[in-house]
Design a protein around this motif. Structure first.
Motif, PDB file in Angstrom:
ATOM      1  N   UNK A 111       0.859  -1.179   0.000  1.00 51.33           N
ATOM      2  CA  UNK A 111       0.000   0.000   0.000  1.00 51.33           C
ATOM      3  C   UNK A 111       0.901   1.236   0.000  1.00 51.33           C
ATOM      4  N   UNK A 112       0.356   2.442   0.187  1.00 49.82           N
ATOM      5  CA  UNK A 112       1.177   3.654   0.195  1.00 49.82           C
ATOM      6  C   UNK A 112       2.162   3.620   1.359  1.00 49.82           C
ATOM      7  N   UNK A 113       3.340   4.223   1.277  1.00 52.02           N
ATOM      8  CA  UNK A 113       3.823   5.043   0.165  1.00 52.02           C
ATOM      9  C   UNK A 113       4.469   4.190  -0.952  1.00 52.02           C
ATOM     10  N   UNK A 114       4.690   4.811  -2.105  1.00 53.12           N
ATOM     11  CA  UNK A 114       5.312   4.081  -3.218  1.00 53.12           C
ATOM     12  C   UNK A 114       6.729   3.657  -2.891  1.00 53.12           C
ATOM     13  N   UNK A 115       7.411   4.489  -2.057  1.00 56.65           N
ATOM     14  CA  UNK A 115       8.769   4.124  -1.633  1.00 56.65           C
ATOM     15  C   UNK A 115       8.862   4.230  -0.117  1.00 56.65           C
ATOM     16  N   UNK A 116       9.392   3.196   0.517  1.00 61.98           N
ATOM     17  CA  UNK A 116       9.544   3.186   1.979  1.00 61.98           C
ATOM     18  C   UNK A 116      10.959   2.695   2.313  1.00 61.98           C
ATOM     19  N   UNK A 117      11.730   3.588   2.936  1.00 65.97           N
ATOM     20  CA  UNK A 117      13.119   3.255   3.326  1.00 65.97           C
ATOM     21  C   UNK A 117      13.899   2.617   2.170  1.00 65.97           C
ATOM     22  N   UNK A 118      13.756   3.194   1.003  1.00 66.90           N
ATOM     23  CA  UNK A 118      14.507   2.740  -0.167  1.00 66.90           C
ATOM     24  C   UNK A 118      13.872   1.561  -0.891  1.00 66.90           C
ATOM     25  N   UNK A 119      12.777   1.034  -0.351  1.00 66.86           N
ATOM     26  CA  UNK A 119      12.129  -0.126  -1.008  1.00 66.86           C
ATOM     27  C   UNK A 119      10.918   0.365  -1.784  1.00 66.86           C
ATOM     28  N   UNK A 120      10.950   0.092  -3.120  1.00 68.73           N
ATOM     29  CA  UNK A 120       9.864   0.581  -3.967  1.00 68.73           C
ATOM     30  C   UNK A 120       8.792  -0.492  -4.171  1.00 68.73           C
ATOM     31  N   UNK A 121       7.581  -0.049  -4.353  1.00 69.52           N
ATOM     32  CA  UNK A 121       6.496  -0.959  -4.726  1.00 69.52           C
ATOM     33  C   UNK A 121       6.804  -1.463  -6.143  1.00 69.52           C
ATOM     34  N   UNK A 122       6.660  -2.776  -6.425  1.00 67.03           N
ATOM     35  CA  UNK A 122       6.921  -3.272  -7.781  1.00 67.03           C
ATOM     36  C   UNK A 122       6.141  -2.461  -8.817  1.00 67.03           C
ATOM     37  N   UNK A 123       6.862  -2.048  -9.893  1.00 66.75           N
ATOM     38  CA  UNK A 123       6.271  -1.152 -10.909  1.00 66.75           C
ATOM     39  C   UNK A 123       4.962  -1.710 -11.473  1.00 66.75           C
ATOM     40  N   UNK A 124       4.899  -3.012 -11.608  1.00 65.73           N
ATOM     41  CA  UNK A 124       3.718  -3.603 -12.252  1.00 65.73           C
ATOM     42  C   UNK A 124       2.421  -3.261 -11.504  1.00 65.73           C
ATOM     43  N   UNK A 125       2.524  -3.119 -10.183  1.00 61.10           N
ATOM     44  CA  UNK A 125       1.315  -2.830  -9.395  1.00 61.10           C
ATOM     45  C   UNK A 125       0.828  -1.396  -9.617  1.00 61.10           C
ATOM     46  N   UNK A 126       1.715  -0.560 -10.176  1.00 62.94           N
ATOM     47  CA  UNK A 126       1.338   0.833 -10.436  1.00 62.94           C
ATOM     48  C   UNK A 126       0.903   1.009 -11.890  1.00 62.94           C
ATOM     49  N   UNK A 127       0.977  -0.090 -12.672  1.00 67.03           N
ATOM     50  CA  UNK A 127       0.776   0.027 -14.127  1.00 67.03           C
ATOM     51  C   UNK A 127      -0.692   0.178 -14.511  1.00 67.03           C
ATOM     52  N   UNK A 128      -1.594  -0.290 -13.673  1.00 62.84           N
ATOM     53  CA  UNK A 128      -3.017  -0.234 -14.030  1.00 62.84           C
ATOM     54  C   UNK A 128      -3.413  -1.342 -15.011  1.00 62.84           C
ATOM     55  N   UNK A 129      -2.465  -2.194 -15.388  1.00 64.51           N
ATOM     56  CA  UNK A 129      -2.762  -3.280 -16.333  1.00 64.51           C
ATOM     57  C   UNK A 129      -3.232  -4.504 -15.523  1.00 64.51           C
ATOM     58  N   UNK A 130      -4.548  -4.648 -15.397  1.00 60.47           N
ATOM     59  CA  UNK A 130      -5.093  -5.647 -14.468  1.00 60.47           C
ATOM     60  C   UNK A 130      -4.759  -7.083 -14.864  1.00 60.47           C
ATOM     61  N   UNK A 131      -4.677  -7.320 -16.166  1.00 60.30           N
ATOM     62  CA  UNK A 131      -4.369  -8.677 -16.626  1.00 60.30           C
ATOM     63  C   UNK A 131      -2.950  -9.061 -16.208  1.00 60.30           C
ATOM     64  N   UNK A 132      -2.001  -8.150 -16.444  1.00 62.93           N
ATOM     65  CA  UNK A 132      -0.606  -8.437 -16.077  1.00 62.93           C
ATOM     66  C   UNK A 132      -0.453  -8.519 -14.556  1.00 62.93           C
ATOM     67  N   UNK A 133      -1.202  -7.684 -13.846  1.00 64.52           N
ATOM     68  CA  UNK A 133      -1.127  -7.719 -12.367  1.00 64.52           C
ATOM     69  C   UNK A 133      -1.622  -9.079 -11.860  1.00 64.52           C
ATOM     70  N   UNK A 134      -2.717  -9.550 -12.456  1.00 67.39           N
ATOM     71  CA  UNK A 134      -3.254 -10.863 -12.037  1.00 67.39           C
ATOM     72  C   UNK A 134      -2.211 -11.964 -12.269  1.00 67.39           C
ATOM     73  N   UNK A 135      -1.552 -11.920 -13.449  1.00 61.98           N
ATOM     74  CA  UNK A 135      -0.552 -12.948 -13.778  1.00 61.98           C
ATOM     75  C   UNK A 135       0.637 -12.843 -12.820  1.00 61.98           C
ATOM     76  N   UNK A 136       1.086 -11.617 -12.538  1.00 64.97           N
ATOM     77  CA  UNK A 136       2.224 -11.403 -11.633  1.00 64.97           C
ATOM     78  C   UNK A 136       1.899 -11.954 -10.244  1.00 64.97           C
ATOM     79  N   UNK A 137       0.677 -11.677  -9.787  1.00 68.07           N
ATOM     80  CA  UNK A 137       0.295 -12.137  -8.445  1.00 68.07           C
ATOM     81  C   UNK A 137       0.251 -13.666  -8.382  1.00 68.07           C
TER      82      UNK A 137
END
Ligand code: SAM
Length: 229
Positions: free
Chosen positions: A181-207
């Motif tokens: 969840x938020x923030x996008x970056x926490x102590x140098x660790x970023x949320x995987x880009x795919x989760x920010x992509x809005x591409x639901x099909x790719x997100x489902x496959x990644x998960x």
């Protein structure tokens, strides 16, 4: 769904049932939890519940008569309950068994032991025996609460979003994918880009891929069970 518990410590069920999801489910009339005190079923003027073990040994064992009388009374007043003994020697609890229990209408009667355990003959009075894990607690009250909480989550209408049950750990024999969840970056660790992509099909496959990889690494036994099941 009705939950009844036979226990020497009914007060233990007061506060845990007053918060969170179980409290909301009780308030909404979807489940009820009743703790029945075992002590009044005890023997003699001291309401004796336990006795020394035949054959010697340490500690005391719960006598069968008070438990049998308590079961008879609760079942007499609430026919059809499934009788379950909480014991470290029972069937290990897992999400599949929780699902089976959630389908047991009208409800469950959970029997919580204390002391060194319960006279062996009580086993003939129950339908099922459950262990919540390979460790020993001092009583069956916490195990009974674990069953109540796990089963209540599956009662239709209790969780706002039924999808969360379908996706969470163990629902399909794997652990859940990593959540952010938020923030996008926490102590140098970023949320995987795919989760920010809005591409639901790719997100489902990644998960799905992450869930499998995580299960393979942390709980290969779950995958082996899924294959053989
Ligand atoms: C101290 S334990 C008795 C253990 C017993 N002497 C044995 O070795 O199997 C007392 C009570 O706690 C409950 N209990 C303890 N650990 C449990 C577990 N892992 N799962 C379910 N119930 C448990 C049972 O109701 C049990 O009768």
């Amino acid at each position: 769904m009705e939950f009844h518990v036979i226990t020497l410590f009914p007060e233990m069920f007061d506060s845990p049932m007053k918060s969170g999801m179980v409290a909301r489910a009780i308030k909404a009339g979807l489940v009820s939890v009743t703790a029945h005190h075992l002590r009044p079923f005890g023997l003699g003027s001291y309401r004796q519940i336990d006795d020394a073990p035949y054959g010697g040994g340490s500690g005391m064992v719960m006598r069968p008569e008070p438990i049998a009388a308590a079961i008879d009374q609760v079942i007499g007043e609430h026919p059809g309950l499934w009788r379950i003994l909480m014991t470290p020697q029972g069937e290990p609890l897992n999400q599949e068994r929780v699902r089976e229990l959630a389908n047991r209408h009208p409800g469950l009667l959970l029997i919580a032991g204390r002391y060194e355990g319960i006279d062996e003959r009580v086993r003939s009075l129950v339908d099922y025996e459950i262990s919540i894990g390979d460790y020993v607690l001092s009583g069956g009250e916490l195990p009974a609460m674990v069953v109540i909480e796990a089963v209540t989550r599956l009662v239709p209408g209790v969780l706002g979003n039924p999808d969360s049950i379908r996706e969470e750990s163990f629902s399909d024999g794997t652990l859940e994918y990593p959540q952010y969840t938020r923030p996008e970056e926490f102590r140098g660790m970023r949320v995987p880009e795919i989760l920010l992509s809005g591409d639901h099909e790719r997100i489902r496959a990644w998960r799905a891929e992450q869930a499998l990889a995580r299960t393979r690494k942390r709980r290969p036994d779950l995958l082996a069970r899924r294959k053989s099941g």
